[in-house]
Design a protein around this motif. Structure first.
Motif, short mmCIF file in Angstrom:
data_model
loop_
_atom_site.label_atom_id
_atom_site.label_comp_id
_atom_site.label_asym_id
_atom_site.label_seq_id
_atom_site.Cartn_x
_atom_site.Cartn_y
_atom_site.Cartn_z
N ARG A 144 0.84 -1.20 0.00
CA ARG A 144 0.00 0.00 0.00
C ARG A 144 0.88 1.25 0.00
N GLY A 145 0.46 2.28 -0.76
CA GLY A 145 1.20 3.52 -0.82
C GLY A 145 2.24 3.56 -1.93
N GLN A 146 2.52 2.42 -2.54
CA GLN A 146 3.50 2.38 -3.62
C GLN A 146 2.82 2.63 -4.96
N ARG A 147 3.62 3.18 -5.90
CA ARG A 147 3.09 3.33 -7.26
C ARG A 147 2.95 1.96 -7.90
N VAL A 148 2.18 1.91 -8.98
CA VAL A 148 1.87 0.61 -9.61
C VAL A 148 3.15 -0.10 -10.04
N GLY B 27 -4.78 -3.09 -0.50
CA GLY B 27 -5.85 -2.15 -0.25
C GLY B 27 -6.89 -2.16 -1.36
N THR B 28 -7.97 -1.44 -1.14
CA THR B 28 -9.03 -1.39 -2.17
C THR B 28 -8.82 -0.19 -3.09
N GLY B 29 -8.92 1.03 -2.57
CA GLY B 29 -8.70 2.23 -3.38
C GLY B 29 -9.52 2.22 -4.64
N THR B 30 -8.84 2.63 -5.76
CA THR B 30 -9.54 2.64 -7.05
C THR B 30 -9.54 1.27 -7.71
N GLY B 31 -8.75 0.36 -7.20
CA GLY B 31 -8.66 -0.98 -7.78
C GLY B 31 -7.59 -1.13 -8.84
N ALA B 32 -6.90 -0.01 -9.18
CA ALA B 32 -5.88 -0.08 -10.23
C ALA B 32 -4.68 -0.92 -9.79
N LEU B 33 -4.27 -0.72 -8.52
CA LEU B 33 -3.12 -1.47 -8.02
C LEU B 33 -3.46 -2.96 -7.94
N ARG B 34 -4.67 -3.28 -7.47
CA ARG B 34 -5.11 -4.67 -7.36
C ARG B 34 -5.13 -5.33 -8.73
N GLN B 35 -5.62 -4.63 -9.73
CA GLN B 35 -5.72 -5.19 -11.07
C GLN B 35 -4.34 -5.39 -11.69
N ALA B 36 -3.42 -4.43 -11.48
CA ALA B 36 -2.07 -4.55 -12.05
C ALA B 36 -1.33 -5.74 -11.45
N ILE B 37 -1.52 -5.92 -10.14
CA ILE B 37 -0.86 -7.06 -9.48
C ILE B 37 -1.41 -8.37 -10.01
N GLU C 120 6.25 0.30 -9.02
CA GLU C 120 7.06 -0.09 -7.87
C GLU C 120 6.46 -1.31 -7.18
N ALA C 121 5.14 -1.32 -7.03
CA ALA C 121 4.48 -2.44 -6.37
C ALA C 121 4.65 -3.73 -7.16
N VAL C 122 4.51 -3.66 -8.48
CA VAL C 122 4.67 -4.86 -9.32
C VAL C 122 6.10 -5.39 -9.21
N LEU C 123 7.07 -4.47 -9.18
CA LEU C 123 8.47 -4.90 -9.04
C LEU C 123 8.70 -5.57 -7.69
N THR C 124 8.11 -4.99 -6.64
CA THR C 124 8.24 -5.59 -5.31
C THR C 124 7.60 -6.98 -5.27
N ILE C 125 6.42 -7.10 -5.89
CA ILE C 125 5.74 -8.40 -5.94
C ILE C 125 6.56 -9.41 -6.75
N THR C 126 7.26 -8.94 -7.80
CA THR C 126 8.10 -9.84 -8.60
C THR C 126 9.14 -10.51 -7.73
N TYR C 127 9.87 -9.70 -6.93
CA TYR C 127 10.87 -10.26 -6.03
C TYR C 127 10.22 -11.17 -4.99
#
Length: 581
Positions: free
Chosen positions: A508-512, A539-549, A514-521
């Motif tokens: 949470r709080g990371q850009r899309v 998190g829920t938010g707009t759902g963009a981060l959830r969808q990208a992951i 950055e978050a995808v790169l963190t999830i990759t590792y």
């Protein structure tokens, strides 16, 4: 007021006289000794100089032993090719703390004379620079240096150094003025026999002008064919190093997943300063970080991110290549061992056949001799009935004995052959077999030859050399065999990762990106340690981060499935990832 008693006056006077006599005697002894050794002064001076040299050599040897010094290959030309070089003082400091130092591998030759090192602050750039300067000076002073013995050590006539703050109130010099004063000398005196060591090249003034001046100076250094190691953060210098012959970029590696420097030098690619990541790590306001990113522009941010991705990918593929090398080496060893076993079996088979032929030849000779003796005895007896019967009886006994001897030569072998033949008829593709102490599975059958898989190895065997086993026996045997091609160091690293690995991660709080790169590792580590499932808190938010992951997870072959967490445990704000076995 003190009045010396009359009784002690005479005694004190006597004491003073004796002291004076002692001094005179000491002076006399010294004069006598000096007169005696005066003719030997040249010899004593030479011995004193010799002892000084021996003491100096011994001190160098003891220091070299303490720091692990070696004598690399000395070459007369200007050249640096060092393997596993270490800063001696840093080595001793870390050794006292029971820590390991990260060695330095560096090459400077006529094609790539000037190495431009970039990377994060406190990432080891200055230490790398000082290591080169200190070891080069030690080597040219005749000291053994802490590096591999197969390294190549060239010699330089000039060693120009600009490190640290040389501002001076007395000489009216600021930090940048002092830096420019040094650069003036370097530009005038530098040539192909010069080694430059410059820290934080171009800093100390307005960045745009400072970067332009540094770029112009770097071009002159290259034209003068100087050698050097230079550290910088300026992007324009990284660009010119990647496009100009004689210059080469280098990066101090940084672990974005753990947010800590690795202190490893990677030659060939420019490094990232990781300013945004470091600012986020120390807790700087996300609004300030976002505003700074907008001000510097998306192009610069993407350039820095691409550098990080290149370094990450290179580390990943270097690790894969090392693992492949280890597996290939292990496979080659196993293949050679299997070939040696087959050669031994073939020699044994040939020896058995030779012995059998020799025994058959001897048996045939004995039989012929018996027949000839029988015929001769019959002829001598003139075919008398009783005598003929007796001779025939002896002949039959001899035949029986010979038959028993021939059957006793290889009874067990014939029995095994018959057993093998009965089993061979039942062998099919996919059956499990046992060969000596090895177990495997049949891949293909071509006449008397079968192709068998032993773990990751394949071998072609004669169908009579194997023994069929059941599936249950195969599984029992397989659990006892360790087809392990991973080094003990890698096993230990994996074990440590398993101990430290956490199955939950919060992005949470990371850009899309950055978050995808963190999830990759994170997913790579999860697959490596062998967990069955992990949880990603986005998190829920707009759902963009959830969808990208989830878009990324759908591309990972090691992911079995993913879903929302139970509504009471976080619902759509958490993704549960199931991994394949």
């Amino acid at each position: 007021m003190y009045v010396e008693p009359g009784e002690v006056v005479e005694a004190n006077n006597r004491i003073r006289e004796l002291e004076a006599e002692e001094k005179r005697e000491i002076t006399h002894i010294l004069q006598t000794c000096a007169e005696y050794i005066r003719p030997f002064i040249p010899d004593l001076t030479e011995s004193y100089r010799f002892l000084g040299i021996i003491d100096f050599i011994r001190a160098k040897a003891l220091f070299a032993k303490q720091i692990g010094g070696n004598l690399p290959e000395l070459i007369s030309e200007t050249h640096i090719e060092w393997n596993h070089a270490k800063h001696p003082l840093l080595f001793l400091s870390l050794q006292s703390q029971q820590k390991d130092i990260v060695p330095l591998d560096i090459i400077l030759n006529k094609q790539n004379r000037i190495l431009l090192i970039s990377g994060p602050n406190a990432g080891g750039k200055s230490v790398c620079l000082k290591t080169v300067g200190l070891l080069q000076y030690m080597g040219q002073c005749g000291l053994l240096v802490p590096m591999d013995i197969n390294s190549k050590f060239g010699l330089f006539k000039n060693l120009f150094i600009d490190i640290g703050d040389e501002q001076s109130i007395e000489n009216d010099l600021s930090t940048y003025s002092s830096h420019l004063s040094n650069m003036k000398t370097f530009l005038r005196e530098g040539n192909e026999h010069t080694l430059l060591l410059i820290d934080e090249f171009g800093t100390g003034t307005e960045p745009m002008i400072g970067g332009a001046i540094a770029e112009a100076e770097l071009e002159v250094f290259n034209q003068n064919r100087c050698f050097g190691v230079i550290t910088t953060h300026y992007t324009n210098l990284k660009h010119i190093a990647s496009q100009t012959e004689g210059l080469i970029n280098g990066a101090m590696l940084y672990d974005r997943h753990k947010m800590e420097p690795l202190f490893q030098l990677d030659i060939g690619n420019p490094g990232s300063s990781f300013a945004i990541e470091i600012a986020r790590k120390i807790g700087l306001s996300e609004q300030i970080i976002s505003n700074a990113s907008n001000k510097v522009g998306l192009e610069h941010i993407n350039y820095d991110k691409n550098l990080q991705d290149i370094v990450r990918d290179k580390r990943y593929w270097e690790s894969k290549r090392q693992q492949i090398k280890i597996k290939e080496k292990k496979m080659e060893e196993n293949s050679n061992a299997l070939k040696a076993q087959l050669d031994t079996i073939d020699k044994q088979r040939k020896e058995i056949i030779r012995q059998a032929k020799e025994e058959a030849r001897q048996l045939l000779a004995d039989t012929n001799a018996t027949i000839e003796n029988t015929i001769r005895e019959i002829k001598e007896a003139k075919a008398e009935k009783e005598k003929t019967k007796e001779i025939r009886h002896k002949f039959e006994e001899t035949k029986k004995a010979i038959r028993e001897d021939s059957q006793s030569i290889t009874p067990q072998k014939n029995q095994q052959a018959s057993n093998k033949q009965s089993k061979d008829k039942a062998l099919n593709i996919g059956d499990y077999i046992k060969y000596n102490d090895n177990i495997g599975q049949i891949i293909s059958i071509k006449g008397e030859r079968i192709n068998v898989a032993f773990g990751q190895l394949e071998a072609v065997l004669n169908i009579k050399m194997v023994e069929k086993i059941g599936r249950k026996q195969f599984k029992e045997q397989q659990t006892k065999i360790n087809y392990n091609f991973v080094s003990p160091e890698t096993n230990e690293e994996i074990r440590q990762r398993k101990l430290k690995f956490k199955q939950d991660i919060d992005v949470r709080g990371q850009r899309v990106d950055e978050a995808v790169l963190t999830i990759t590792y994170f997913i790579d580590d999860a697959i490596l340690v062998g967990v069955s499932s992990v949880r990603i808190l986005h998190g829920t938010g707009t759902g963009a981060l959830r969808q990208a992951i989830r878009d990324y997870l759908s591309t990972v072959s090691g992911v079995k499935s993913f879903r929302d967490e139970h509504i009471q445990l976080g619902g759509a704000g958490i993704t549960v990832v199931e991994l394949k076995d």
